[in-house]
Motif scaffolding. Structure first.
Motif, PDB file in Angstrom:
ATOM      1  N   ALA A  29      19.544  30.469  50.036  1.00 45.35           N
ATOM      2  CA  ALA A  29      19.671  29.150  49.411  1.00 45.35           C
ATOM      3  C   ALA A  29      21.094  29.021  48.884  1.00 45.35           C
ATOM      4  O   ALA A  29      21.772  30.022  48.630  1.00 45.35           O
ATOM      5  CB  ALA A  29      18.673  29.017  48.277  1.00 45.35           C
ATOM      6  N   ARG A  30      21.547  27.788  48.750  1.00 45.50           N
ATOM      7  CA  ARG A  30      22.881  27.587  48.184  1.00 45.50           C
ATOM      8  C   ARG A  30      22.906  26.323  47.331  1.00 45.50           C
ATOM      9  O   ARG A  30      22.148  25.381  47.563  1.00 45.50           O
ATOM     10  CB  ARG A  30      23.951  27.543  49.270  1.00 45.50           C
ATOM     11  N   ASP A  31      23.801  26.352  46.347  1.00 48.77           N
ATOM     12  CA  ASP A  31      23.996  25.214  45.453  1.00 48.77           C
ATOM     13  C   ASP A  31      25.475  24.852  45.457  1.00 48.77           C
ATOM     14  O   ASP A  31      26.345  25.738  45.525  1.00 48.77           O
ATOM     15  CB  ASP A  31      23.583  25.580  44.023  1.00 48.77           C
ATOM     16  N   GLN A  91      29.536  33.718  45.484  1.00 44.35           N
ATOM     17  CA  GLN A  91      30.179  32.408  45.445  1.00 44.35           C
ATOM     18  C   GLN A  91      31.355  32.412  46.412  1.00 44.35           C
ATOM     19  O   GLN A  91      32.162  33.348  46.404  1.00 44.35           O
ATOM     20  CB  GLN A  91      30.669  32.116  44.028  1.00 44.35           C
ATOM     21  N   VAL A  92      31.447  31.366  47.251  1.00 41.13           N
ATOM     22  CA  VAL A  92      32.590  31.222  48.158  1.00 41.13           C
ATOM     23  C   VAL A  92      33.081  29.778  48.082  1.00 41.13           C
ATOM     24  O   VAL A  92      32.302  28.856  47.860  1.00 41.13           O
ATOM     25  CB  VAL A  92      32.247  31.580  49.626  1.00 41.13           C
ATOM     26  N   GLU A  93      34.373  29.623  48.255  1.00 45.76           N
ATOM     27  CA  GLU A  93      34.920  28.265  48.281  1.00 45.76           C
ATOM     28  C   GLU A  93      34.416  27.557  49.530  1.00 45.76           C
ATOM     29  O   GLU A  93      34.297  28.167  50.597  1.00 45.76           O
ATOM     30  CB  GLU A  93      36.445  28.307  48.258  1.00 45.76           C
ATOM     31  N   ARG A  94      34.139  26.266  49.386  1.00 46.95           N
ATOM     32  CA  ARG A  94      33.558  25.509  50.496  1.00 46.95           C
ATOM     33  C   ARG A  94      34.511  25.420  51.674  1.00 46.95           C
ATOM     34  O   ARG A  94      34.073  25.350  52.820  1.00 46.95           O
ATOM     35  CB  ARG A  94      33.146  24.125  50.027  1.00 46.95           C
ATOM     36  N   ALA A  95      35.801  25.462  51.450  1.00 49.61           N
ATOM     37  CA  ALA A  95      36.781  25.359  52.537  1.00 49.61           C
ATOM     38  C   ALA A  95      37.071  26.719  53.188  1.00 49.61           C
ATOM     39  O   ALA A  95      37.792  26.788  54.177  1.00 49.61           O
ATOM     40  CB  ALA A  95      38.069  24.753  52.018  1.00 49.61           C
ATOM     41  N   SER A  96      36.501  27.778  52.673  1.00 47.28           N
ATOM     42  CA  SER A  96      36.806  29.116  53.167  1.00 47.28           C
ATOM     43  C   SER A  96      36.297  29.319  54.597  1.00 47.28           C
ATOM     44  O   SER A  96      35.214  28.866  54.961  1.00 47.28           O
ATOM     45  CB  SER A  96      36.168  30.168  52.258  1.00 47.28           C
ATOM     46  N   THR A  97      37.104  30.027  55.381  1.00 45.26           N
ATOM     47  CA  THR A  97      36.700  30.401  56.745  1.00 45.26           C
ATOM     48  C   THR A  97      36.622  31.925  56.863  1.00 45.26           C
ATOM     49  O   THR A  97      36.678  32.473  57.955  1.00 45.26           O
ATOM     50  CB  THR A  97      37.695  29.853  57.787  1.00 45.26           C
ATOM     51  N   TRP A 141      30.293  27.033  47.127  1.00 44.32           N
ATOM     52  CA  TRP A 141      28.872  27.214  47.410  1.00 44.32           C
ATOM     53  C   TRP A 141      28.446  28.459  46.651  1.00 44.32           C
ATOM     54  O   TRP A 141      29.090  29.496  46.762  1.00 44.32           O
ATOM     55  CB  TRP A 141      28.607  27.433  48.900  1.00 44.32           C
ATOM     56  N   ASP A 142      27.376  28.367  45.899  1.00 43.81           N
ATOM     57  CA  ASP A 142      26.787  29.536  45.242  1.00 43.81           C
ATOM     58  C   ASP A 142      25.552  29.924  46.059  1.00 43.81           C
ATOM     59  O   ASP A 142      24.547  29.208  46.056  1.00 43.81           O
ATOM     60  CB  ASP A 142      26.387  29.211  43.797  1.00 43.81           C
ATOM     61  N   TYR A 143      25.653  31.042  46.774  1.00 41.16           N
ATOM     62  CA  TYR A 143      24.550  31.509  47.624  1.00 41.16           C
ATOM     63  C   TYR A 143      23.673  32.474  46.840  1.00 41.16           C
ATOM     64  O   TYR A 143      24.170  33.282  46.063  1.00 41.16           O
ATOM     65  CB  TYR A 143      25.096  32.217  48.866  1.00 41.16           C
ATOM     66  N   ARG A 144      22.384  32.365  47.072  1.00 46.05           N
ATOM     67  CA  ARG A 144      21.430  33.279  46.420  1.00 46.05           C
ATOM     68  C   ARG A 144      20.284  33.556  47.382  1.00 46.05           C
ATOM     69  O   ARG A 144      20.056  32.806  48.334  1.00 46.05           O
ATOM     70  CB  ARG A 144      20.919  32.664  45.120  1.00 46.05           C
ATOM     71  N   ALA A 145      19.573  34.634  47.104  1.00 40.17           N
ATOM     72  CA  ALA A 145      18.414  34.982  47.927  1.00 40.17           C
ATOM     73  C   ALA A 145      17.323  33.942  47.729  1.00 40.17           C
ATOM     74  O   ALA A 145      17.197  33.364  46.642  1.00 40.17           O
ATOM     75  CB  ALA A 145      17.903  36.366  47.539  1.00 40.17           C
TER      76      ALA A 145
END
Length: 194
Positions: A73-75, A50-56, A94-98
């Motif tokens: 994929a991401r949600d 999981q990463v914050e959407r504003a993260s760089t 964003w929650d990223y997953r395989a």
């Protein structure tokens, strides 16, 4: 005198049988079978993440690029975070997953090819085993198009893979003679047998 000569000849012939033949052609054959052609995978991080959407951050940029190339994929997620003293803030992530669990090794990026055998030792007997060693120059072939994305420039493995034909990787490979044939010796396989 004849029995002495015959005994010496038998000793030398039996010594030759214990030391299996190994040369550049045999090394190239074993490398082609057991080393070259191996599919290579890049694993930048463990998923899910999981990463914050504003993260760089580096991870955020890498994951966004992997998503663009349809490799993850991401949600979208939204939740309230308690800031203390009665304050809260909205967090967008964003929650990223395989995409699937079939390929846990990472992301396929190319195939290993042997460029040259730089040096090759004579077979050496150690206890009841026979080993040989080679220094091998190799490169990555069949590189996937996504590797060229600027977002992956910071990934040394991918950057070096793109230039590996001109600047090959070098690695030491150990060969072992077992069951009448030469193969590449991998210590982890030896430990698994115990």
């Amino acid at each position: 005198m004849k029995p002495l000569i015959l005994t010496i000849l038998l000793l030398f012939s039996s010594f030759g049988l214990t030391q299996p033949a190994f040369g550049p052609n045999m090394a190239a054959s074993v490398l082609q079978q057991d080393f070259a052609g191996e599919r290579l995978y890049w694993t930048p991080m463990r998923l899910p993440m999981q990463v914050e959407r504003a993260s760089t951050s580096r991870d955020a940029v890498t994951l966004a690029a992997l998503f663009r190339h349809q490799m993850v994929a991401r949600d979208e997620k939204m939740y309230m975070e308690d800031m203390g003293a009665g304050k809260k803030r909205v967090v967008l992530t964003w929650d990223y997953r395989a995409l699937n669990d079939k390929d846990p090794e990472g992301f396929y990026y190319g195939i290993r090819r042997v460029k040259e055998i730089m040096s090759l030792s004579e077979p050496q007997q150690q206890a009841d085993e026979t080993y040989a060693e080679a220094m091998v120059a190799w490169y990555v072939d069949d590189i996937e198009s996504w590797v060229r994305d600027p977002a992956f420039r910071a990934a040394r493995t991918l950057r070096r893979s793109q230039e590996s034909f001109q600047k090959p990787f070098e690695t030491r490979v150990i060969f072992k003679h077992e069951n009448g044939r030469w193969k590449i010796w991998r210590p982890e396989n030896e430990l698994a047998n115990y």
